[in-house]
Design an enzyme around this catalytic site. Structure first.
Site, PDB file in Angstrom:
ATOM      1  N   CYS B  29      20.221 -54.897  -2.609  1.00 28.03           N
ATOM      2  CA  CYS B  29      20.609 -55.279  -3.952  1.00 28.03           C
ATOM      3  C   CYS B  29      20.191 -54.170  -4.916  1.00 28.03           C
ATOM      4  O   CYS B  29      19.378 -53.322  -4.585  1.00 28.03           O
ATOM      5  CB  CYS B  29      19.908 -56.562  -4.353  1.00 28.03           C
ATOM      6  SG  CYS B  29      18.139 -56.407  -4.172  1.00 28.03           S
ATOM      7  N   CYS B  32      16.513 -53.398  -5.667  1.00 28.85           N
ATOM      8  CA  CYS B  32      15.685 -52.591  -4.763  1.00 28.85           C
ATOM      9  C   CYS B  32      15.470 -51.204  -5.352  1.00 28.85           C
ATOM     10  O   CYS B  32      14.448 -50.565  -5.104  1.00 28.85           O
ATOM     11  CB  CYS B  32      16.361 -52.432  -3.407  1.00 28.85           C
ATOM     12  SG  CYS B  32      16.855 -53.975  -2.653  1.00 28.85           S
ATOM     13  N   ASP B 454      39.848  -1.445  -8.721  1.00 32.22           N
ATOM     14  CA  ASP B 454      38.855  -0.827  -9.577  1.00 32.22           C
ATOM     15  C   ASP B 454      38.225   0.298  -8.752  1.00 32.22           C
ATOM     16  O   ASP B 454      38.086   0.178  -7.553  1.00 32.22           O
ATOM     17  CB  ASP B 454      37.802  -1.877  -9.949  1.00 32.22           C
ATOM     18  CG  ASP B 454      36.722  -1.279 -10.814  1.00 32.22           C
ATOM     19  OD1 ASP B 454      37.080  -0.599 -11.779  1.00 32.22           O
ATOM     20  OD2 ASP B 454      35.535  -1.493 -10.504  1.00 32.22           O
ATOM     21  N   ASP B 653      34.677  -6.106  -9.094  1.00 31.85           N
ATOM     22  CA  ASP B 653      33.342  -6.542  -8.699  1.00 31.85           C
ATOM     23  C   ASP B 653      32.947  -7.927  -9.207  1.00 31.85           C
ATOM     24  O   ASP B 653      31.876  -8.406  -8.912  1.00 31.85           O
ATOM     25  CB  ASP B 653      32.297  -5.509  -9.126  1.00 31.85           C
ATOM     26  CG  ASP B 653      32.173  -5.429 -10.643  1.00 31.85           C
ATOM     27  OD1 ASP B 653      32.829  -6.227 -11.340  1.00 31.85           O
ATOM     28  OD2 ASP B 653      31.436  -4.560 -11.125  1.00 31.85           O
ATOM     29  N   ASP B 657      34.659  -6.890 -14.140  1.00 27.92           N
ATOM     30  CA  ASP B 657      36.102  -7.001 -14.038  1.00 27.92           C
ATOM     31  C   ASP B 657      36.595  -8.435 -14.191  1.00 27.92           C
ATOM     32  O   ASP B 657      37.772  -8.702 -13.984  1.00 27.92           O
ATOM     33  CB  ASP B 657      36.567  -6.456 -12.680  1.00 27.92           C
ATOM     34  CG  ASP B 657      36.140  -5.018 -12.473  1.00 27.92           C
ATOM     35  OD1 ASP B 657      36.062  -4.300 -13.480  1.00 27.92           O
ATOM     36  OD2 ASP B 657      35.876  -4.625 -11.330  1.00 27.92           O
TER      37      ASP B 657
END
Lengths: 124, 770
Positions: B29, B32, B454, B653, B657
């Site tokens: 329940c 608890c 790049d 990278d 970039d």
């Protein structure tokens, strides 16, 4: 045509109309997600479909959906929200939480990976 | 080994709480929850506890120096609940899913066996003429034959009810949602055959006397046997599609050897916290991500990066959790633990990607919503038309056409076509150190026709290295380098580092410099041993009164090559020039050649000056160079290419970039070490090599080809199968399919789709071998 042929034809026509109506003209009643501590929550049972299969939520508030899969068939083992690029594997009998941030109002579909089980997320 | 000082040992107290997750059983329940939370929070060493009722799990913040997982478990048990290990951090489901799949397979095979056993007599008894002597025992139309039919009905019933049970439960569950699926079709098909058979057995008088009815017991059982067998095979084959992710999950180590407060302790990996000092012995797996603190070794990182050669690691190097330590023992400091580790991120990314949808699937999604009801309508139409216009026995023909139509249609083949190929393709990427973020990215990568690279860090190493030494007559190269590198020994300037590394490669021992003095932007001077050494540019030499004309002439050779010359003078006399440049990665040229061979235009983009840029471009074979592009203009350059109608990929990278990566149709980020979750990128290449770009495109092309084969096969199968099953060929060729053949075809079609996807597992990057 004999009377039995007319009967079969008529019965067939009725059956086709019934198929179209039953599968394609269903109205979807939505279930509104409950809001608790600023998080919207909803519980969904996966068994042959999603119950409830339409969840209505507000935009701009985080949403946590709990899925419980009550079947073994592997078809439904993954639930996918393609618009949010979110998915989860649902082990049978386990409640699996899935977090989504619905930032834009609109209607979004979710489905199992094969697209056989479908549900809708309505963001207001 | 144990006496390594642990600078962090004292910080494990209150301000450095660790987190753990524990599964709890016996919660019935919601009340608890607060009870367990209260008990836990009163437990010494527990900082905070929060129990998730839905997941039956507790997240606990604790102090590792005061309590461990066992202690927390005991606390939960004293509260009257059962504590279990929580599901692994990365994925709650995968191991359980595998078990379930195995259970499903076994269940289906049992069902198949029953159906198959009953099918044998069912088929034989339908054709008594084939078995010598059988017609004499049960002549056509005799009471004996009807009695045998009735018996067959009795043995067929358990097959229908048990072997076919998943069809009915599947149909029923779907019907409640007013939707239909494969189960619906098979259920209606086999039940129709079964009901017809009862009627044919019980009321033969309903059928015309010249064409007596025959039951379809064989159809019922054989179709169930075939389709169930197909499902079992499909389940098995589908399990194989996610092999790659299972391998990744299997990489996660279970324990770590942690040194805390000078004591070595083996603990579950979940309890490792950031800043823990961890000992790894040769042959052991590295438990989490971190930085080597002491010792040196070689690490096999192939499982993460796809790089087959072990990587040397020394103090200060990053190590990745899940990789295998080969040669030496070392200590490292944990930097990322739990769900933050590179491996956990990779697993999450791969799983998300495998679960995502490729745009191509939208067609299937549109169709599949209408597919099953449409087939049902066709089945009704087939019955009606055969009944109204077909030859006698009309009822039998009509029933056969209807049942065959329902059974031959295979929505599963359609639904499986894209996701299974995608799962295998994305998994294949991960095996090769390529993380593809989504199905969308995978599909777009196929169409790339321009790729922007790049320069710095992508084509080149990204840091300068020593390339040339030229000395004045009578001076040794190694002497000049020794003096220059020694002077730079404590320099943090990248050029200085290049000299030190260059000297290291030549095995030159360096000496401690004295009274080092740097002039910003010009050079550095100081004493190495008894010699006064100067390193710098021409201006620096002149300022120090060195006669540098000779050095200047040498330097002017290097400048047009895109290299940075460093002039060196010893004791006021010109000694030589060392040239330093950002060097090209060893396989960049090969990768660029492969890309061009794939029909892709390769463009180099850099912020560097045109001289350096074209020197590098020439070296790697790029014809189109965009030099002197400011970082914030990179995205605009990508957009220009897009406006020219190109599908543009950008490779960079991930940090500088990021805007360009995001602007491109597909952004590929070169990962570095443990940083794999690059937001802006659609694809992350864990290994720094450009060959990864080639492999990514090859995987994308292979996967999309596979998806198309599957879709074509699945659509084609249904588009041909359904009309033939309805009897379209009958008026022309007298062909009406048997439902048994339809059942076989249907089972075969979905297994074929999954097997075709599994063929992708054989994919090998071509670039690697070329």
């Amino acid at each position: 045509m004999m009377w039995d042929q007319w009967l079969v034809t008529g019965f067939g026509a009725v059956l086709i109309v019934l198929i179209v109506w039953f599968f394609w003209f269903k109205s979807l009643k939505g279930t509104r997600a409950e809001v608790k501590e600023q998080v919207q929550k909803a519980f969904i049972v996966v068994k042959g479909g999603y119950t409830p299969d339409t969840i209505v939520v507000q935009h701009g508030k985080p949403l946590r959906l709990y899925f419980r899969r009550d079947e073994v068939a592997s078809c439904s083992e993954r639930v996918v929200f393609p618009d949010f690029n979110v998915s989860a594997t649902l082990p049978t009998g386990v409640t699996t939480p899935l977090d989504i941030f619905p930032d834009k109002p609109g209607e979004y579909e979710f489905a199992c990976q094969m697209g056989m089980l479908r549900g809708r997320l309505i963001v207001e | 080994m144990l006496d390594v000082p642990n600078p962090n040992a004292n910080f494990h107290s209150a301000n450095n709480a660790a987190q753990m997750r524990i599964g709890i059983k016996g919660m019935n329940c919601a009340s608890c929850v607060s009870q367990i939370e209260t008990v836990l929070e009163q437990t010494e060493g527990v900082v905070e506890a929060s129990v998730n009722f839905a997941a039956h799990e507790a997240d606990i913040k604790y102090e590792p120096s005061r309590i461990d997982m066992d202690g927390v478990k005991r606390a939960i048990e004293t509260a009257g609940y059962q504590a279990v290990d929580a599901s692994p951090l990365t994925d709650a489901g995968i191991e359980k899913a595998e078990e379930e799949q195995e259970a499903e397979y076994r269940d289906l095979m049992r069902k198949f066996k029953l159906a198959a056993i009953v099918s044998v007599p069912n088929v034989l008894l339908m054709y008594p003429d084939l078995i010598p002597g059988l017609v004499e025992i049960m002549p056509h139309g005799s009471t004996v034959q009807r009695g045998v039919w009735a018996l067959q009905g009795v043995v067929t019933l358990p097959v229908l009810v048990w072997s076919g049970s998943q069809f009915f439960s599947g149909m029923w569950a779907a019907l409640k949602h007013r939707s239909a699926n494969m189960h619906t079709l098979i259920s209606i098909g086999v039940v129709s055959a079964f009901v017809y058979s009862i009627v044919a057995t019980a009321f033969p008088g309903l059928f015309p006397a010249d064409t007596p009815a025959e039951p379809f017991w064989d159809v019922t059982t054989v179709v169930i046997a075939l389709v169930v067998f197909g499902l079992a095979m499909e389940s098995k084959a589908k399990g194989k599609t996610s092999e790659a992710i299972k391998k990744l999950i299997g990489l996660q180590p279970k324990t770590a050897r942690v040194v805390r407060e000078g004591v070595q302790k083996k603990i579950p990996v979940e309890e490792v916290v950031v800043d823990d000092i961890i000992l790894v012995r040769p042959g052991e797996k590295i438990p989490v991500d971190g930085v080597v603190q002491k010792g040196a070794t070689a690490v096999d990182e192939s499982m993460i990066t796809g790089e087959p050669i072990p990587v040397e690691k020394v103090e200060g190097d990053e190590v990745i959790g899940g990789t295998m330590n080969k040669t030496g023992a070392f200590h490292f400091t944990a930097t990322k633990v739990g769900k933050d580790t590179a491996l956990a991120n990779i697993i999450r990314m791969v799983q998300d990607a495998q679960g995502s949808k490729a745009p191509i699937q939208r067609i299937v999604d549109k169709v599949s919503g209408y597919f099953v009801p449409t087939v049902m309508i066709f089945a009704v139409l087939a019955f009606v038309v055969w009944y109204d216009f077909g030859p006698e026995p009309r009822v039998i023909y009509a029933t056969v056409a209807m049942v065959t139509t329902l059974i031959i249609a295979c929505p599963c083949a359609l639904g499986l076509a894209t996701p299974t190929s995608l799962t295998v393709g994305i998994g294949k990427g991960a095996e090769n150190g390529i993380l593809i973020k989504s199905g969308d990215a995978l599909q777009t990568a196929e169409r790339i026709d321009a790729i922007v690279l790049d320069k710095t860090g992508t084509i080149t190493q990204g840091k300068p290295a020593l390339t040339n030494i030229t000395v004045m007559p009578g001076i040794e190269e190694d002497d000049v380098l020794r003096l220059a590198a020694s002077l730079e020994l404590h320099s943090e300037h990248p050029l200085g580092e290049a000299l030190i590394n260059g000297a290291g490669q030549r095995g030159i021992e360096l000496t401690e410099p004295e009274s080092v003095q740097a002039t910003s932007g010009q050079g550095v001077e100081g004493k190495v041993g008894s010699k006064q050494v100067l390193i710098g540019n021409l201006k620096f030499m002149k300022a120090k009164g060195v006669e540098a004309e000779g050095l200047k002439d040498i330097a002017e050779i290097y400048t047009p090559q895109g290299k940075t010359p460093l002039l060196i003078a010893v004791d006021g006399e010109p000694a030589g020039v060392v040239a330093v440049a950002d060097t090209v990665k060893e396989d960049s040229a090969k990768a660029i050649k492969r890309l061009q061979a794939l029909g892709i235009e390769v463009i180099m983009l850099t912020g560097d000056n045109a001289v350096t840029a074209s020197a590098i471009a020439e070296e790697v074979g790029v014809d189109r160079v965009l030099a002197e592009v400011m970082p914030d203009e990179k995205a605009a350059e990508v957009q220009k290419l897009q406006q020219a109608g190109k599908v543009v990929a950008m490779v960079g990278d991930g940090i500088n970039d990021a805007p360009a990566l995001a602007a491109a149709d597909i952004g590929l980020a070169i990962g570095s070490g443990t940083d794999v979750a690059i937001e802006a990128a659609d694809v992350t290449l864990i290994k720094g090599s450009l060959m990864g770009v080639v492999t990514a495109i090859e995987i994308s092309r292979a996967t999309m080809r596979n998806v198309r084969q599957n879709l074509l096969g699945a659509f084609g199968y249904n588009a041909l199968g359904v009309p033939v099953a309805m009897g379209l060929l009958y008026p022309f060729f007298g062909i009406l399919l048997s439902p048994i053949i339809a059942g076989g075809a249907m089972a075969f079609s979905s297994v074929t789709v999954v097997s075709n996807a599994n063929r992708l597992r054989l994919f090998k990057p071509k670039g690697g071998a070329a």
